[in-house]
Each structure stands twice: as structure tokens, then as C-alpha cells.
Motif scaffolding. Structure first.
Motif, PDB file in Angstrom:
ATOM      1  N   VAL A 262      11.750   2.082  -5.305  1.00 58.30           N
ATOM      2  CA  VAL A 262      13.058   2.373  -6.148  1.00 58.30           C
ATOM      3  C   VAL A 262      12.714   3.495  -7.518  1.00 58.30           C
ATOM      4  N   ILE A 263      11.840   2.750  -8.149  1.00 59.44           N
ATOM      5  CA  ILE A 263      11.499   3.528  -9.375  1.00 59.44           C
ATOM      6  C   ILE A 263      10.981   4.831  -9.241  1.00 59.44           C
ATOM      7  N   GLY A 264       9.829   4.876  -8.248  1.00 63.33           N
ATOM      8  CA  GLY A 264       9.572   6.019  -8.076  1.00 63.33           C
ATOM      9  C   GLY A 264      10.316   7.327  -7.409  1.00 63.33           C
ATOM     10  N   VAL A 265      11.420   6.600  -6.532  1.00 62.59           N
ATOM     11  CA  VAL A 265      12.394   7.786  -6.023  1.00 62.59           C
ATOM     12  C   VAL A 265      13.317   7.882  -7.203  1.00 62.59           C
ATOM     13  N   PHE A 266      13.720   6.976  -7.958  1.00 61.50           N
ATOM     14  CA  PHE A 266      14.664   7.294  -8.851  1.00 61.50           C
ATOM     15  C   PHE A 266      14.110   8.235 -10.129  1.00 61.50           C
TER      16      PHE A 266
ATOM     17  N   TYR B 285       0.703  -1.329   0.006  1.00 59.99           N
ATOM     18  CA  TYR B 285      -0.194   0.166  -0.071  1.00 59.99           C
ATOM     19  C   TYR B 285       0.874   1.295   0.049  1.00 59.99           C
ATOM     20  N   ILE B 286       1.945   1.377   0.618  1.00 61.61           N
ATOM     21  CA  ILE B 286       3.039   2.414   0.948  1.00 61.61           C
ATOM     22  C   ILE B 286       3.564   2.597  -0.623  1.00 61.61           C
ATOM     23  N   SER B 287       3.828   1.489  -1.387  1.00 59.59           N
ATOM     24  CA  SER B 287       4.527   1.581  -2.694  1.00 59.59           C
ATOM     25  C   SER B 287       3.607   2.537  -3.636  1.00 59.59           C
TER      26      SER B 287
ATOM     27  N   ASN C 143       7.962  -6.645  -5.662  1.00 54.87           N
ATOM     28  CA  ASN C 143       7.360  -5.593  -6.741  1.00 54.87           C
ATOM     29  C   ASN C 143       7.199  -4.327  -5.733  1.00 54.87           C
ATOM     30  N   ALA C 144       6.975  -4.457  -4.303  1.00 54.83           N
ATOM     31  CA  ALA C 144       6.811  -3.148  -3.698  1.00 54.83           C
ATOM     32  C   ALA C 144       8.018  -2.420  -3.646  1.00 54.83           C
TER      33      ALA C 144
ATOM     34  N   GLY D 131       0.563  -4.787  -8.725  1.00 51.48           N
ATOM     35  CA  GLY D 131       1.025  -6.101  -8.774  1.00 51.48           C
ATOM     36  C   GLY D 131       1.505  -6.672  -7.626  1.00 51.48           C
ATOM     37  N   ALA D 132       2.221  -5.569  -6.507  1.00 54.32           N
ATOM     38  CA  ALA D 132       2.647  -5.969  -5.210  1.00 54.32           C
ATOM     39  C   ALA D 132       1.111  -6.431  -4.335  1.00 54.32           C
ATOM     40  N   ILE D 133       0.316  -5.363  -4.406  1.00 48.27           N
ATOM     41  CA  ILE D 133      -1.221  -5.676  -3.909  1.00 48.27           C
ATOM     42  C   ILE D 133      -1.762  -7.086  -4.387  1.00 48.27           C
TER      43      ILE D 133
END
Length: 158
Positions: free
Chosen positions: A137-141, A89-91, A131-132, A101-103
Motif C-alpha cells: 500500500v505504501i509503495g503504490v501510494f 517477497y513480492i512486497s 507488514n507485506a 520486516g515481513a520476511i
């Protein structure tokens, strides 16, 4: 001029009459026995290494052991493997597509655990974690790249 079709020779009328009984005996072989042999009564002689049939008196004297097997318990033998639902959920704040996909993997992990498939629950929990973390990582990058591009003037937002 047409060619004649291939021929298999002169056709013979009818077939040879069937011969009654057996064929004549060949030299060195015994003539066949007439009819079938009568069935044998009782059992064949005992053969070593195979169980032999028992009489009713012998079978009644044998002890029978009954083993009752309990059905599988609905409660698992150990603690539930982590499903990383909160991390999923945080991701969502960082990369929503990967977070979905993580959920889903987290939910599959919980369902597998409730159905007693502990190996699959553990595997789906690890998939949800991967996935989370990838979404974070992709969001921060992506945020860092956009910030650098904005500060360098490559990205003009009016």
C-alpha cells in the motif's frame, strides 16, 4: 567553654549474677516440670480426614496403576498456519524496508511452527501479512503521489 557531653548516669561495675534454674513461680501457675518429656513410641492416635500409615502387609496388597504419558509429537496436530513468505517477497518490489520486516516475521512463523509453538506461529504469520500489505500500500501510494507530482510539473526530472 565546652559543654559537657550528655550523660547516661553513673556506670555500674559488672552485671548481676545469673539466677540458676527457673524464675520463681507466679501465683496461680503450676511450677515448671524438670527436664524434657520422654518421646512417645508409635504413632499418634488417628485423626479423621488424614491418611494413616499402613503396615507392610496392607501396603503390599494395594494395587498400583501406572499411567504412561506419551511425549509431545514432533508433528503438529493441524495444518501449518500461513506464513505469507511469498507475499513478503513480492512486497519487496514496493517498499523494501517494510518488506524486510515481513520476511523476518514469516521466517519466525516457520520457526515457531517447527518448534511446536502454534499460537506464536499464527501470530507471526499475521504480522508478516500486515507488514507485506502495508509495504504494498505504501509503495503504490508513493508511486501515485510521484506520478501526480510529475504530471503537474511539481517534479522536474531532467
Amino acid at each position: 567553654m565546652t559543654a559537657a557531653p550528655p550523660s547516661y548516669g553513673q556506670a555500674m561495675a559488672g552485671f548481676a549474677p545469673p539466677m540458676p534454674g527457673y524464675a520463681p513461680p507466679m501465683p496461680g501457675y503450676a511450677p515448671p516440670m524438670p527436664g524434657y518429656t520422654p518421646p512417645m513410641s508409635g504413632y499418634a492416635p488417628p485423626v479423621s480426614g488424614f491418611p494413616q500409615p499402613q503396615s507392610e502387609m496392607t501396603a503390599a496388597a494395594n494395587q498400583v496403576t501406572v499411567v504412561a504419558i506419551q511425549p509431545p509429537s514432533p508433528h503438529p496436530p493441524g495444518p501449518q498456519p500461513p506464513d505469507y513468505m511469498m507475499l513478503s517477497y513480492i512486497s519487496c518490489l514496493f517498499c523494501p524496508l517494510l518488506a524486510l520486516g515481513a520476511i523476518q516475521a514469516s521466517q519466525r512463523s516457520r520457526n515457531s511452527y517447527q518448534h511446536g509453538d502454534y499460537g506464536k506461529a499464527f501470530f507471526n504469520g499475521r504480522t508478516a501479512r500486515f507488514n507485506a500489505i502495508s509495504a504494498i500500500v505504501i509503495g503504490v501510494f508513493g508511486a501515485v503521489v510521484l506520478t501526480v507530482m510529475f504530471k503537474m510539473g511539481m517534479l522536474n526530472i531532467q
